[in-house]
Write an enzyme that holds these catalytic residues in place. Structure first.
Site, PDB file in Angstrom:
ATOM      1  N   ASP A 120     -22.654  20.225  74.407  1.00  0.00           N
ATOM      2  CA  ASP A 120     -22.952  21.575  74.878  1.00  0.00           C
ATOM      3  C   ASP A 120     -21.684  22.286  75.351  1.00  0.00           C
ATOM      4  O   ASP A 120     -20.864  21.713  76.065  1.00  0.00           O
ATOM      5  CB  ASP A 120     -23.959  21.468  76.037  1.00  0.00           C
ATOM      6  CG  ASP A 120     -24.352  22.809  76.615  1.00  0.00           C
ATOM      7  OD1 ASP A 120     -24.997  23.581  75.893  1.00  0.00           O
ATOM      8  OD2 ASP A 120     -24.021  23.070  77.783  1.00  0.00           O
ATOM      9  N   GLU A 147     -21.481  22.532  69.917  1.00  0.00           N
ATOM     10  CA  GLU A 147     -21.934  23.893  70.199  1.00  0.00           C
ATOM     11  C   GLU A 147     -20.703  24.685  70.639  1.00  0.00           C
ATOM     12  O   GLU A 147     -20.257  24.588  71.780  1.00  0.00           O
ATOM     13  CB  GLU A 147     -22.993  23.926  71.305  1.00  0.00           C
ATOM     14  CG  GLU A 147     -23.573  25.323  71.456  1.00  0.00           C
ATOM     15  CD  GLU A 147     -23.912  25.732  72.882  1.00  0.00           C
ATOM     16  OE1 GLU A 147     -24.717  26.656  73.044  1.00  0.00           O
ATOM     17  OE2 GLU A 147     -23.362  25.155  73.830  1.00  0.00           O
TER      18      GLU A 147
END
Length: 533
Positions: free
Chosen positions: A200, A242
């Site tokens: 993330d 990401e």
């Protein structure tokens, strides 16, 4: 379970809390997800991506992690996760989970220790300032809620750094001890059998004065270290980045094949919506033609929606304003620099548009990801806070009151009850029985895609179909070829096969229709696609 399985896979993003409640406490859980593995296998899913399932105060739906080494009690136990992995692997389904590297919750014991004792070694696990004026060139990401990237801590008498919510202090990767802690987090879950990690918010790991604190060389150095450890100790596992950045910047996260295995293709996603609304292929062609080549063994992940807002960071300000006008007419539909709506509402719940968007995604290079519920055209609830409107309970049946999700009378979030998207109108059970349903179209599309592994590759040739509203491209690998045609316009068009496209297709795959030999043209209705083989 072969090497490079991810390159021609179908990923499915599942929010465990929203999927199936096995113990009727109002929250979806891991045992409930296990109950639905056969559904996912039948759909054609090869890999589950699990959103955060760790202990958390849930101020950011689990991305504010309070303990990296356990499972949130709402979701189950470590033993439940082991069983999920075993049962998924028996069905040939891989499982990856979120590795949240950038920040913790302010309730994490590291941060709490720093607040209680500024001389604690844990204080250096975070980034502090006496003035709160450093790194002024770094943008604020959550512009709707955060006035600054710094928040003052009265307990410490200093400011702490956070790129997201103030309840999510950023970790200090200049501290070697913290670096090792996060490697151990990865090791812990990999030992349990996870097939990889979706990492993330990776562009923001390091900060440096005089920069925008994104995509720094130091960040790439540490990510390469993660990959090196993963390859050495757990060969065959994947890392998915990401990095919501422009293609040239995202390319750097693959390194020389020694950083991330996969990365999301953020710039393509909004341009699919843009092209369909404009009736103009140019945005999609631009996104693909401006996608840099990547090292062998790496892959892009493509998607139409996910658990966050439909981000408009990778478009120009003028394009962003236009997208808001077209897709977010109600101010409640906007969030930060994006749109907090699900796929079906964005497509006006129009079956032709929904099928076309998926037919585009699945015929372009990359590995497609489906967000849970989008395979049946679930709706959203823009009255819920922040991004929670696209994280409502999965609608398994028309059964009252909770659509087969739970028998509890108190759910973590209400089931969609709008006239168009309520469970009587949208649910799995009914669509499974209807050959013409969107769910059965998705199963057919997934099967077509998986049978043609060359569609996952990067080779693509755009072709002028002789009509400004038709997106046309050739996909081939030397021995097999397929042409994709997409009428993005509102009128029926006729496309010449022989003269313009110079092809003699035998079959239209999406409708499973044989094309008569010698056919000179093909007709496409408004928002109709064709895969010609």
């Amino acid at each position: 379970m072969t090497d490079n399985w991810y390159q021609n896979a179908i990923f499915y993003e599942v929010y465990v809390r929203a999927y199936r409640d096995s113990n009727n406490d109002g929250n979806g859980d891991i045992p409930g997800l296990i109950e639905k593995l056969d559904y996912l296998k039948d759909l054609g899913v090869d890999c589950l991506w699990l959103l955060p399932m760790y202990p958390s105060p849930l101020k950011d739906d689990g991305y504010d992690i309070a303990d990296y080494m356990h499972i949130h009690p709402d979701f189950g136990t470590i033993e439940d996760l082991k069983k999920l992995l075993d049962e998924a692997h028996k069905r040939g389904i891989h499982v990856v989970a979120d590795l949240v590297l950038n920040h913790t919750s302010d309730q994490h014991h590291w941060f709490q220790a720093a607040l209680k004792d500024p001389s604690s070694p844990y204080k250096d696990y975070y980034v502090w300032s006496k003035t709160g004026k450093e790194f002024a060139d770094a943008r604020i990401i959550f512009v709707d809620t955060e006035p600054s990237n710094w928040t003052y801590s009265p307990e410490v008498g200093e400011y702490y750094w956070h790129r997201f919510f103030a309840s999510q202090p950023d970790l200090n990767y200049r501290n070697p001890a913290l670096q090792e802690e996060m490697l151990n987090v990865m090791r812990f879950w990999a030992k349990l059998g996870l097939d990889g990690f979706r990492a993330d918010a990776v562009p923001y790991l390091f900060e440096r004065e005089g920069t925008n604190c994104e995509n720094l060389p130091e960040t790439h150095d540490y990510l390469k270290k993660i990959r090196k450890v993963l390859d050495a100790e757990f060969p065959g596992r994947i890392l998915l980045a990401e990095a919501n950045q422009w293609p040239a910047d995202v390319r750097e996260y693959f390194g020389d094949g020694d950083e991330f295995t996969m990365a999301f293709h953020f710039p393509l996603m909004p341009r699919i919506y843009m092209a369909m609304k404009k009736g103009d292929p140019a945005p999609i062609q631009w996104a693909i033609e401006n996608t840099p080549s990547i090292p062998e063994g790496c892959q892009w992940c493509t998607f139409l929606r996910n658990h966050d807002e439909l981000t408009l960071e990778m478009v120009t300000p003028e394009e962003r304003d236009w997208m808001w006008q077209q897709y977010a007419p109600d101010p409640k539909m906007k969030l930060n620099l994006g749109i907090r709506r699900r796929f079906a509402p964005l497509m006006d719940n129009d079956p032709a548009k929904m099928r076309q968007a998926e037919a585009i995604l699945f015929s372009l290079p990359g590995t497609p990801i489906i967000y849970y519920g989008d395979e049946i055209g679930m709706g959203d609830n823009i009255d819920l806070f922040d991004r929670n409107g696209v994280r409502t309970p999965m609608q398994w049946s028309a059964e009252a009151p909770n659509a087969g999700f739970s028998d509890s009378n108190r759910l973590y979030a209400p089931v969609i009850n709008s006239p168009t998207y309520n469970p009587q109108k949208v649910n799995v059970a009914d669509q499974q029985k209807d050959p013409s349903s969107f769910l059965n179209f998705m199963k057919h599309l997934i099967r077509l895609r998986k049978e043609r592994s060359f569609l996952a590759g990067s080779q693509i040739k755009f072709i002028d179909a002789g009509n400004p509203s038709v997106l046309c491209y050739l996909r081939e690998d030397g021995s097999r070829r397929m042409m994709a045609l997409h009428n993005l316009g509102e009128d029926t068009v006729s496309v010449a096969l022989a003269g313009v496209l110079d092809v003699s297709p035998r079959k239209e795959l999406l409708t499973n229709t044989v094309i008569p030999q010698g056919s000179e043209s093909i007709q496409l209705k408004a928002h109709q696609s064709a895969w010609l083989e």
